[in-house]
Design a protein around this motif. Sequence first.
Motif, PDB file in Angstrom:
ATOM      1  N   HIS A  19      49.591  34.093  30.956  1.00 44.40           N
ATOM      2  CA  HIS A  19      48.205  34.041  31.431  1.00 44.40           C
ATOM      3  C   HIS A  19      47.139  33.827  30.365  1.00 44.40           C
ATOM      4  CE1 HIS A  19      49.751  35.088  35.323  1.00 44.40           C
ATOM      5  NE2 HIS A  19      50.290  36.189  34.859  1.00 44.40           N
ATOM      6  N   LEU A  20      47.512  33.693  29.112  1.00 46.90           N
ATOM      7  CA  LEU A  20      46.507  33.546  28.059  1.00 46.90           C
ATOM      8  C   LEU A  20      45.618  32.312  28.250  1.00 46.90           C
ATOM      9  CD1 LEU A  20      48.400  34.688  24.835  1.00 46.90           C
ATOM     10  CD2 LEU A  20      47.136  36.049  26.515  1.00 46.90           C
ATOM     11  N   PRO A  21      46.158  31.146  28.672  1.00 50.14           N
ATOM     12  CA  PRO A  21      45.262  29.991  28.866  1.00 50.14           C
ATOM     13  C   PRO A  21      44.169  30.243  29.898  1.00 50.14           C
ATOM     14  CG  PRO A  21      47.554  29.281  28.807  1.00 50.14           C
ATOM     15  CD  PRO A  21      47.576  30.774  28.884  1.00 50.14           C
ATOM     16  N   TYR A  22      44.490  31.036  30.910  1.00 53.93           N
ATOM     17  CA  TYR A  22      43.518  31.300  31.969  1.00 53.93           C
ATOM     18  C   TYR A  22      42.487  32.340  31.524  1.00 53.93           C
ATOM     19  CZ  TYR A  22      47.257  28.858  34.306  1.00 53.93           C
ATOM     20  OH  TYR A  22      48.207  27.935  34.637  1.00 53.93           O
ATOM     21  N   MET A  23      42.915  33.275  30.698  1.00 52.11           N
ATOM     22  CA  MET A  23      41.968  34.223  30.123  1.00 52.11           C
ATOM     23  C   MET A  23      41.006  33.502  29.186  1.00 52.11           C
ATOM     24  SD  MET A  23      44.831  37.208  29.539  1.00 52.11           S
ATOM     25  CE  MET A  23      43.845  38.270  28.492  1.00 52.11           C
ATOM     26  N   GLN A  24      41.538  32.551  28.417  1.00 52.16           N
ATOM     27  CA  GLN A  24      40.701  31.760  27.517  1.00 52.16           C
ATOM     28  C   GLN A  24      39.687  30.926  28.315  1.00 52.16           C
ATOM     29  OE1 GLN A  24      42.872  29.144  24.911  1.00 52.16           O
ATOM     30  NE2 GLN A  24      41.068  28.601  23.729  1.00 52.16           N
ATOM     31  N   LEU A  25      40.096  30.440  29.474  1.00 48.13           N
ATOM     32  CA  LEU A  25      39.178  29.689  30.337  1.00 48.13           C
ATOM     33  C   LEU A  25      37.955  30.523  30.667  1.00 48.13           C
ATOM     34  CD1 LEU A  25      38.446  27.335  32.277  1.00 48.13           C
ATOM     35  CD2 LEU A  25      39.850  28.487  34.006  1.00 48.13           C
ATOM     36  N   PHE A  26      38.148  31.792  31.005  1.00 47.58           N
ATOM     37  CA  PHE A  26      37.020  32.660  31.323  1.00 47.58           C
ATOM     38  C   PHE A  26      36.143  32.895  30.094  1.00 47.58           C
ATOM     39  CE2 PHE A  26      39.263  33.744  35.244  1.00 47.58           C
ATOM     40  CZ  PHE A  26      38.204  33.854  36.129  1.00 47.58           C
ATOM     41  N   GLN A  27      36.768  33.036  28.922  1.00 52.55           N
ATOM     42  CA  GLN A  27      35.969  33.170  27.700  1.00 52.55           C
ATOM     43  C   GLN A  27      35.065  31.955  27.516  1.00 52.55           C
ATOM     44  OE1 GLN A  27      38.976  33.844  24.642  1.00 52.55           O
ATOM     45  NE2 GLN A  27      38.399  36.005  24.494  1.00 52.55           N
ATOM     46  N   GLU A  28      35.622  30.775  27.734  1.00 52.25           N
ATOM     47  CA  GLU A  28      34.853  29.537  27.558  1.00 52.25           C
ATOM     48  C   GLU A  28      33.740  29.410  28.583  1.00 52.25           C
ATOM     49  OE1 GLU A  28      37.912  26.627  27.763  1.00 52.25           O
ATOM     50  OE2 GLU A  28      38.651  27.010  25.727  1.00 52.25           O
ATOM     51  N   LYS A  29      33.890  30.110  29.727  1.00 57.39           N
ATOM     52  CA  LYS A  29      32.862  30.111  30.760  1.00 57.39           C
ATOM     53  C   LYS A  29      31.810  31.194  30.517  1.00 57.39           C
ATOM     54  CE  LYS A  29      34.578  26.858  33.481  1.00 57.39           C
ATOM     55  NZ  LYS A  29      33.830  25.603  33.769  1.00 57.39           N
ATOM     56  N   GLY A  30      31.937  31.910  29.391  1.00 53.72           N
ATOM     57  CA  GLY A  30      30.943  32.914  29.043  1.00 53.72           C
ATOM     58  C   GLY A  30      31.234  34.318  29.527  1.00 53.72           C
ATOM     59  N   PHE A  31      32.427  34.546  30.056  1.00 51.03           N
ATOM     60  CA  PHE A  31      32.807  35.887  30.512  1.00 51.03           C
ATOM     61  C   PHE A  31      33.269  36.748  29.341  1.00 51.03           C
ATOM     62  CE2 PHE A  31      32.735  33.911  34.569  1.00 51.03           C
ATOM     63  CZ  PHE A  31      32.754  34.893  35.542  1.00 51.03           C
ATOM     64  N   GLU A  32      33.021  38.030  29.448  1.00 52.11           N
ATOM     65  CA  GLU A  32      33.660  39.011  28.569  1.00 52.11           C
ATOM     66  C   GLU A  32      34.995  39.365  29.220  1.00 52.11           C
ATOM     67  OE1 GLU A  32      31.592  42.535  26.528  1.00 52.11           O
ATOM     68  OE2 GLU A  32      32.583  43.454  28.272  1.00 52.11           O
ATOM     69  N   VAL A  33      36.089  39.036  28.545  1.00 55.84           N
ATOM     70  CA  VAL A  33      37.414  39.169  29.144  1.00 55.84           C
ATOM     71  C   VAL A  33      38.034  40.510  28.745  1.00 55.84           C
ATOM     72  CG1 VAL A  33      39.741  38.216  29.278  1.00 55.84           C
ATOM     73  CG2 VAL A  33      37.763  36.681  29.161  1.00 55.84           C
ATOM     74  N   HIS A  34      38.385  41.285  29.750  1.00 46.70           N
ATOM     75  CA  HIS A  34      39.093  42.554  29.564  1.00 46.70           C
ATOM     76  C   HIS A  34      40.537  42.359  30.027  1.00 46.70           C
ATOM     77  CE1 HIS A  34      35.423  45.331  29.269  1.00 46.70           C
ATOM     78  NE2 HIS A  34      34.933  44.106  29.437  1.00 46.70           N
ATOM     79  N   ALA A  35      41.460  43.064  29.380  1.00 50.13           N
ATOM     80  CA  ALA A  35      42.863  43.032  29.798  1.00 50.13           C
ATOM     81  C   ALA A  35      43.380  44.462  29.851  1.00 50.13           C
ATOM     82  CB  ALA A  35      43.700  42.208  28.833  1.00 50.13           C
ATOM     83  N   ALA A  36      44.079  44.793  30.925  1.00 50.67           N
ATOM     84  CA  ALA A  36      44.663  46.126  31.102  1.00 50.67           C
ATOM     85  C   ALA A  36      46.160  45.970  31.315  1.00 50.67           C
ATOM     86  CB  ALA A  36      44.017  46.842  32.285  1.00 50.67           C
ATOM     87  N   TYR A  37      46.946  46.665  30.511  1.00 47.30           N
ATOM     88  CA  TYR A  37      48.401  46.526  30.577  1.00 47.30           C
ATOM     89  C   TYR A  37      49.062  47.638  29.792  1.00 47.30           C
ATOM     90  CZ  TYR A  37      47.362  44.393  26.040  1.00 47.30           C
ATOM     91  OH  TYR A  37      46.896  44.157  24.777  1.00 47.30           O
ATOM     92  N   ASN A  38      50.359  47.733  29.960  1.00 50.21           N
ATOM     93  CA  ASN A  38      51.174  48.689  29.209  1.00 50.21           C
ATOM     94  C   ASN A  38      51.880  47.938  28.087  1.00 50.21           C
ATOM     95  OD1 ASN A  38      52.535  50.948  28.396  1.00 50.21           O
ATOM     96  ND2 ASN A  38      53.962  51.003  30.105  1.00 50.21           N
ATOM     97  N   GLY A  39      51.714  48.367  26.838  1.00 51.28           N
ATOM     98  CA  GLY A  39      52.374  47.702  25.726  1.00 51.28           C
ATOM     99  C   GLY A  39      51.511  47.683  24.486  1.00 51.28           C
ATOM    100  N   SER A  40      52.083  47.187  23.399  1.00 45.50           N
ATOM    101  CA  SER A  40      51.403  47.233  22.101  1.00 45.50           C
ATOM    102  C   SER A  40      50.866  45.885  21.643  1.00 45.50           C
ATOM    103  CB  SER A  40      52.370  47.771  21.040  1.00 45.50           C
ATOM    104  OG  SER A  40      53.533  46.957  20.959  1.00 45.50           O
ATOM    105  N   LEU A  41      51.226  44.789  22.324  1.00 45.48           N
ATOM    106  CA  LEU A  41      50.739  43.474  21.915  1.00 45.48           C
ATOM    107  C   LEU A  41      49.235  43.367  22.122  1.00 45.48           C
ATOM    108  CD1 LEU A  41      53.400  40.986  23.385  1.00 45.48           C
ATOM    109  CD2 LEU A  41      53.197  41.788  21.035  1.00 45.48           C
ATOM    110  N   GLU A  42      48.588  42.594  21.259  1.00 47.21           N
ATOM    111  CA  GLU A  42      47.180  42.283  21.421  1.00 47.21           C
ATOM    112  C   GLU A  42      46.992  40.786  21.253  1.00 47.21           C
ATOM    113  OE1 GLU A  42      44.715  44.690  18.955  1.00 47.21           O
ATOM    114  OE2 GLU A  42      45.435  46.587  19.815  1.00 47.21           O
TER     115      GLU A  42
END
Length: 379
Positions: A19-42
């Motif tokens: 899903h990273l390409p779609y999260m990046q799409l929102f960043q490019e549209k001016g959104f502040e992107v939050h992600a909620a998940y279990n794990g240590s990756l960033e």
Amino acid sequence: MSKKVLYVASTDIHLNNFHLPYMQLFQEKGFEVHAAYNGSLEFSEADIIHKVKFDRSPFSLKNLKALMLLIKLMRIFKFEVIHCHTPTASVIVRLAYILSFHWKSFIFYTAHGFTFYKGSPLKNWLIFYPIEILMSFATDCIITMNNEDWGYINKPWFRCKYKYNIDGIGVNPDRLALNTNSQSLNNLRAELKIEPKDQVFIYIGEFNKRKNHRYIFDAIRKLIECTEEKFVVLFAGGFSTEKKYCAEYAKKHHFENHLRFLGYRNDISNLIAISDIGITSSKTEGLPIGVLELMFSKKPVLASNIRGHKEILKDGENGFLFDLSNSDSLKNKMLLFLKNTQLSKEVGDNAPKTIEKFLLKNSFIQMTKIYNDCLHKFI
């Protein structure tokens, strides 16, 4: 103030892989992107990360803590958009949305394969089907990836306003940039103790009951009894108690030397490069990226005859389907490819031509259109 979107999945691996390409799409549209998940990756595609300890079992008490944290986040950040993935996390997210009493978010839910399906246990239908119907009242848009799931949500009792069926979330060719350095690949074969004459099967998928590894281990046992062809099977994916069972089963039946348990790997493209044949015995899938990645890389695939796989594979043309009711079905097809490497090559060479619509560039166009259709107020 910038608009805010929350992406949610049970694990970091799921978001990172799909899903990273779609999260990046929102960043490019001016959104502040939050992600909620279990794990240590960033990842840089998320501006703010919330560690939420989801448990895949919907009845785990850990999910109560996840629910309370999500309610808090929704009240604090007042997200304009929430997009949830993976079954348990998606139910918790939508329940949190109801209980937050901030009902101004647009809720997307992508179903990567419903927990209920043709052939699933009756309890799945009695528990999860009604839950999904109820949660649809708190969902603005449901997105499916195969015809079976699409048929389920196209009933009047699924009450979301928008419904779409897409061609998966997209195979990313950049992720599969194959290492053409033959010495590196030879070193990898040596590291995994693969002999020059060994044919290599690969199964990409976490050890869990849905991925149905026990079926494959039974097929391998039968295969060894009827052939002297040399082969190894690579298992690339996270471990669980299923792995322990399978490893003990292999040891009991004396074929552990044919297996390589690799765990989660970052070098999937190289593992695919040294492999000859892909296999998957899942009981249920949405639209499996692992299978598509193998096909894109010109590897023939043997796959269980289930939803998701049937959308991708045409039996005998760009891969082979086998019956889950009897492991002889897979054993026979593995034996066919071991004895007929020319057939294996022909099927593999044909595979990429048949999956063009499943590539990321096309899936990205589909998802962008969905976001634009649904979020014209915000984008």
